[in-house]
Design a protein around this motif. Sequence first.
Motif, short mmCIF file in Angstrom:
data_model
loop_
_atom_site.label_atom_id
_atom_site.label_comp_id
_atom_site.label_asym_id
_atom_site.label_seq_id
_atom_site.Cartn_x
_atom_site.Cartn_y
_atom_site.Cartn_z
N THR A 47 35.32 32.41 44.81
CA THR A 47 35.94 33.36 45.74
C THR A 47 34.99 33.80 46.85
OG1 THR A 47 35.36 35.25 44.37
CG2 THR A 47 37.51 34.22 43.95
N LYS A 61 31.54 35.77 52.95
CA LYS A 61 32.42 36.65 52.17
C LYS A 61 31.84 36.78 50.77
CE LYS A 61 36.91 37.21 50.00
NZ LYS A 61 36.31 37.56 48.70
N ASP A 112 34.72 37.91 44.80
CA ASP A 112 35.53 38.95 44.19
C ASP A 112 34.97 39.28 42.81
OD1 ASP A 112 37.23 38.78 46.36
OD2 ASP A 112 38.64 37.45 45.35
N GLN A 113 35.19 40.51 42.40
CA GLN A 113 34.74 40.96 41.08
C GLN A 113 35.89 40.80 40.09
OE1 GLN A 113 31.36 41.86 40.85
NE2 GLN A 113 31.65 40.95 42.86
N SER A 116 43.52 38.18 38.46
CA SER A 116 43.19 38.91 39.68
C SER A 116 43.79 40.31 39.67
CB SER A 116 43.71 38.16 40.90
OG SER A 116 43.04 36.93 41.02
N GLU A 163 33.53 43.92 51.68
CA GLU A 163 34.29 43.90 50.42
C GLU A 163 34.55 45.32 49.94
OE1 GLU A 163 36.25 41.40 47.62
OE2 GLU A 163 35.38 41.00 49.58
N LEU A 196 38.24 46.94 49.42
CA LEU A 196 38.66 47.52 48.14
C LEU A 196 39.02 48.99 48.29
CD1 LEU A 196 36.16 45.81 45.69
CD2 LEU A 196 38.63 45.45 45.84
#
Length: 131
Positions: free
Chosen positions: A22, A46, A49-50, A56, A104, A108
């Motif tokens: 990601t 980028k 993602d965590q 997701s 990011e 979020l």
Amino acid sequence: MYANQSNAELTEGQLVHAEVRTGKYIGEIVQFNGPRAVVKVLAVVKHPDQGDLHSSFNPDAAMFHERRALSYTEKTTVLKRDLKAYNGSVPDYKQSLLQAAEAEIIALGKLERWAAQSLEILQELKKDYEK
């Protein structure tokens, strides 16, 4: 900046934009290995993602993974289809890492605010529906 070049024309030593899971990076092709290329990471575009990649946006996943960005000059294998020629200047790794992490965090934060507003509205709608 992307060059108009097919993946078949990529060469060793060339700068590329690489998608790895990601995350997105600027790197240099070190060598080819069948359908993959070994890419040396030079900058972060980028941040990854965590959480669980297979669940997701699920905070209750069995394992909520911490996903660190690939390190400066770390070598990773990338499918050729996930590479695009890059012809811009390469930003400083540390600065690009911090900017990607901050972007990011901002994204979020917006998602968190959207979820809170959606939850509030849905709770009011539910009350109305129950009438």
